[in-house]
Design a protein around this motif. Structure first.
Motif, PDB file in Angstrom:
ATOM      1  N   THR A  17       0.851  -1.176   0.000  1.00 56.92           N
ATOM      2  CA  THR A  17       0.000   0.000   0.000  1.00 56.92           C
ATOM      3  C   THR A  17       0.891   1.232   0.000  1.00 56.92           C
ATOM      4  O   THR A  17       1.624   1.472   0.964  1.00 56.92           O
ATOM      5  N   TYR A  18       0.848   1.983  -1.075  1.00 59.19           N
ATOM      6  CA  TYR A  18       1.652   3.194  -1.189  1.00 59.19           C
ATOM      7  C   TYR A  18       1.123   4.240  -0.212  1.00 59.19           C
ATOM      8  O   TYR A  18      -0.072   4.507  -0.164  1.00 59.19           O
ATOM      9  N   GLN A  19       2.014   4.831   0.591  1.00 60.86           N
ATOM     10  CA  GLN A  19       1.598   5.803   1.591  1.00 60.86           C
ATOM     11  C   GLN A  19       2.166   7.201   1.357  1.00 60.86           C
ATOM     12  O   GLN A  19       1.967   8.098   2.163  1.00 60.86           O
ATOM     13  N   GLY A  20       2.896   7.408   0.278  1.00 60.78           N
ATOM     14  CA  GLY A  20       3.386   8.741  -0.060  1.00 60.78           C
ATOM     15  C   GLY A  20       4.498   9.262   0.830  1.00 60.78           C
ATOM     16  O   GLY A  20       4.726  10.466   0.893  1.00 60.78           O
ATOM     17  N   VAL A  21       5.195   8.377   1.540  1.00 62.62           N
ATOM     18  CA  VAL A  21       6.256   8.810   2.444  1.00 62.62           C
ATOM     19  C   VAL A  21       7.319   9.629   1.706  1.00 62.62           C
ATOM     20  O   VAL A  21       7.849  10.608   2.239  1.00 62.62           O
ATOM     21  N   ASN A  22       7.595   9.269   0.480  1.00 62.95           N
ATOM     22  CA  ASN A  22       8.613  10.003  -0.289  1.00 62.95           C
ATOM     23  C   ASN A  22       8.173  11.415  -0.657  1.00 62.95           C
ATOM     24  O   ASN A  22       8.986  12.218  -1.109  1.00 62.95           O
ATOM     25  N   LEU A  23       6.918  11.749  -0.438  1.00 59.65           N
ATOM     26  CA  LEU A  23       6.419  13.091  -0.723  1.00 59.65           C
ATOM     27  C   LEU A  23       6.476  14.008   0.495  1.00 59.65           C
ATOM     28  O   LEU A  23       6.260  15.212   0.379  1.00 59.65           O
ATOM     29  N   GLU A  24       6.759  13.448   1.684  1.00 60.29           N
ATOM     30  CA  GLU A  24       6.811  14.258   2.889  1.00 60.29           C
ATOM     31  C   GLU A  24       8.076  15.108   2.905  1.00 60.29           C
ATOM     32  O   GLU A  24       9.153  14.642   2.558  1.00 60.29           O
ATOM     33  N   CYS A  25       7.926  16.348   3.323  1.00 59.09           N
ATOM     34  CA  CYS A  25       9.075  17.247   3.437  1.00 59.09           C
ATOM     35  C   CYS A  25      10.014  16.745   4.523  1.00 59.09           C
ATOM     36  O   CYS A  25       9.572  16.208   5.541  1.00 59.09           O
ATOM     37  N   LEU A  26      11.303  16.941   4.310  1.00 64.29           N
ATOM     38  CA  LEU A  26      12.299  16.565   5.308  1.00 64.29           C
ATOM     39  C   LEU A  26      12.226  17.520   6.496  1.00 64.29           C
ATOM     40  O   LEU A  26      11.791  18.662   6.370  1.00 64.29           O
ATOM     41  N   SER A  27      12.682  17.054   7.642  1.00 60.95           N
ATOM     42  CA  SER A  27      12.672  17.918   8.822  1.00 60.95           C
ATOM     43  C   SER A  27      13.738  19.000   8.691  1.00 60.95           C
ATOM     44  O   SER A  27      14.796  18.776   8.107  1.00 60.95           O
ATOM     45  N   PRO A  28      13.469  20.183   9.251  1.00 62.99           N
ATOM     46  CA  PRO A  28      14.463  21.254   9.231  1.00 62.99           C
ATOM     47  C   PRO A  28      15.658  20.906  10.127  1.00 62.99           C
ATOM     48  O   PRO A  28      15.582  20.006  10.962  1.00 62.99           O
ATOM     49  N   VAL A  29      16.747  21.659   9.976  1.00 65.76           N
ATOM     50  CA  VAL A  29      17.948  21.485  10.794  1.00 65.76           C
ATOM     51  C   VAL A  29      18.421  22.851  11.288  1.00 65.76           C
ATOM     52  O   VAL A  29      17.939  23.884  10.844  1.00 65.76           O
ATOM     53  N   SER A 109      12.798  28.866  28.182  1.00 61.00           N
ATOM     54  CA  SER A 109      13.015  27.853  27.139  1.00 61.00           C
ATOM     55  C   SER A 109      11.659  27.341  26.678  1.00 61.00           C
ATOM     56  O   SER A 109      10.720  27.251  27.473  1.00 61.00           O
ATOM     57  N   ILE A 110      11.582  27.043  25.393  1.00 53.63           N
ATOM     58  CA  ILE A 110      10.315  26.630  24.786  1.00 53.63           C
ATOM     59  C   ILE A 110      10.591  25.445  23.867  1.00 53.63           C
ATOM     60  O   ILE A 110      11.560  25.454  23.106  1.00 53.63           O
ATOM     61  N   THR A 111       9.729  24.443  23.922  1.00 58.25           N
ATOM     62  CA  THR A 111       9.824  23.313  23.001  1.00 58.25           C
ATOM     63  C   THR A 111       8.960  23.611  21.781  1.00 58.25           C
ATOM     64  O   THR A 111       7.769  23.906  21.914  1.00 58.25           O
ATOM     65  N   PHE A 112       9.603  23.546  20.612  1.00 59.49           N
ATOM     66  CA  PHE A 112       8.912  23.748  19.345  1.00 59.49           C
ATOM     67  C   PHE A 112       8.972  22.465  18.539  1.00 59.49           C
ATOM     68  O   PHE A 112       9.989  21.765  18.542  1.00 59.49           O
ATOM     69  N   ARG A 113       7.907  22.165  17.824  1.00 65.39           N
ATOM     70  CA  ARG A 113       7.908  21.133  16.787  1.00 65.39           C
ATOM     71  C   ARG A 113       7.751  21.881  15.474  1.00 65.39           C
ATOM     72  O   ARG A 113       6.756  22.573  15.257  1.00 65.39           O
ATOM     73  N   ILE A 114       8.756  21.728  14.603  1.00 62.59           N
ATOM     74  CA  ILE A 114       8.799  22.484  13.355  1.00 62.59           C
ATOM     75  C   ILE A 114       8.526  21.559  12.181  1.00 62.59           C
ATOM     76  O   ILE A 114       9.140  20.492  12.081  1.00 62.59           O
ATOM     77  N   TYR A 115       7.619  21.968  11.309  1.00 66.05           N
ATOM     78  CA  TYR A 115       7.242  21.186  10.138  1.00 66.05           C
ATOM     79  C   TYR A 115       7.302  22.051   8.892  1.00 66.05           C
ATOM     80  O   TYR A 115       6.834  23.187   8.906  1.00 66.05           O
ATOM     81  N   GLN A 116       7.819  21.511   7.800  1.00 65.08           N
ATOM     82  CA  GLN A 116       7.612  22.136   6.494  1.00 65.08           C
ATOM     83  C   GLN A 116       6.355  21.493   5.925  1.00 65.08           C
ATOM     84  O   GLN A 116       6.100  20.295   6.141  1.00 65.08           O
ATOM     85  N   LEU A 117       5.558  22.253   5.206  1.00 59.44           N
ATOM     86  CA  LEU A 117       4.288  21.755   4.673  1.00 59.44           C
ATOM     87  C   LEU A 117       4.406  21.408   3.200  1.00 59.44           C
ATOM     88  O   LEU A 117       5.030  22.126   2.430  1.00 59.44           O
ATOM     89  N   SER A 118       3.763  20.312   2.844  1.00 61.25           N
ATOM     90  CA  SER A 118       3.642  19.894   1.453  1.00 61.25           C
ATOM     91  C   SER A 118       2.192  20.092   1.031  1.00 61.25           C
ATOM     92  O   SER A 118       1.277  19.707   1.768  1.00 61.25           O
ATOM     93  N   GLU A 119       1.991  20.675  -0.131  1.00 62.99           N
ATOM     94  CA  GLU A 119       0.627  20.860  -0.627  1.00 62.99           C
ATOM     95  C   GLU A 119      -0.046  19.514  -0.886  1.00 62.99           C
ATOM     96  O   GLU A 119      -1.254  19.373  -0.798  1.00 62.99           O
ATOM     97  N   THR A 120       0.765  18.478  -1.146  1.00 60.24           N
ATOM     98  CA  THR A 120       0.226  17.165  -1.462  1.00 60.24           C
ATOM     99  C   THR A 120      -0.114  16.345  -0.220  1.00 60.24           C
ATOM    100  O   THR A 120      -1.187  15.763  -0.136  1.00 60.24           O
ATOM    101  N   VAL A 121       0.799  16.288   0.774  1.00 54.29           N
ATOM    102  CA  VAL A 121       0.596  15.398   1.923  1.00 54.29           C
ATOM    103  C   VAL A 121       0.544  16.111   3.266  1.00 54.29           C
ATOM    104  O   VAL A 121       0.442  15.465   4.303  1.00 54.29           O
ATOM    105  N   GLY A 122       0.615  17.427   3.283  1.00 57.42           N
ATOM    106  CA  GLY A 122       0.529  18.158   4.550  1.00 57.42           C
ATOM    107  C   GLY A 122       1.871  18.267   5.259  1.00 57.42           C
ATOM    108  O   GLY A 122       2.902  18.474   4.628  1.00 57.42           O
ATOM    109  N   ARG A 123       1.849  18.096   6.563  1.00 53.42           N
ATOM    110  CA  ARG A 123       3.063  18.231   7.367  1.00 53.42           C
ATOM    111  C   ARG A 123       4.092  17.172   7.010  1.00 53.42           C
ATOM    112  O   ARG A 123       3.765  16.003   6.838  1.00 53.42           O
TER     113      ARG A 123
END
Length: 131
Positions: A17-29, A109-123
């Protein structure tokens, strides 16, 4: 798919079952940030791209790889999302006023979760940092 030297008739069926993992944006650094004397927080990071790049050796910023450049930052308190900040650049801010609304006071200090967004698959993949 079959291995070299085999025929399609010799292979047994495997479900997939294809899940589109290769379309997800990489995490920032390289996330970083600073506070001014009033407690306002300003942060930034380096985005990565699924498209070919050698930014780590050349310093040239990787192409966005998405139709629109967009990010979301979850402000965390343990496992609870206190606020989500949206941005169209790799810089973001979190005012002392908003921190006081979310936590009762400006935070050291603050904990952030950072995501780049894809128009195709979201976060995309998350980068969690304490800044």
């Amino acid at each position: 798919a079959v291995t070299s030297g085999e025929t399609i008739d010799s292979a047994s069926d495997q479900g997939f079952t294809y899940q589109g993992v290769n379309l997800e944006c990489l995490s920032p650094v390289n996330a970083s940030g600073l506070r001014d004397v009033s407690g306002n927080f300003s942060g930034s990071f380096t985005r990565r791209s699924r498209t070919s790049s050698s930014w780590w050796t050349t310093g040239v910023v990787a192409p966005v790889g998405e139709i629109v450049e967009a990010y979301e930052f979850d402000v965390m308190s343990g496992a609870t999302v206190k606020r989500t900040i949206s941005a169209s650049t790799t810089a973001f801010s979190y005012s002392a006023v908003d921190q006081t609304t979310d936590f009762g006071s400006a935070q050291s200090s603050i904990t952030f979760r950072i995501y780049q967004l894809s128009e195709t698959v979201g976060r995309g993949y998350v980068r969690e940092v304490i800044l």
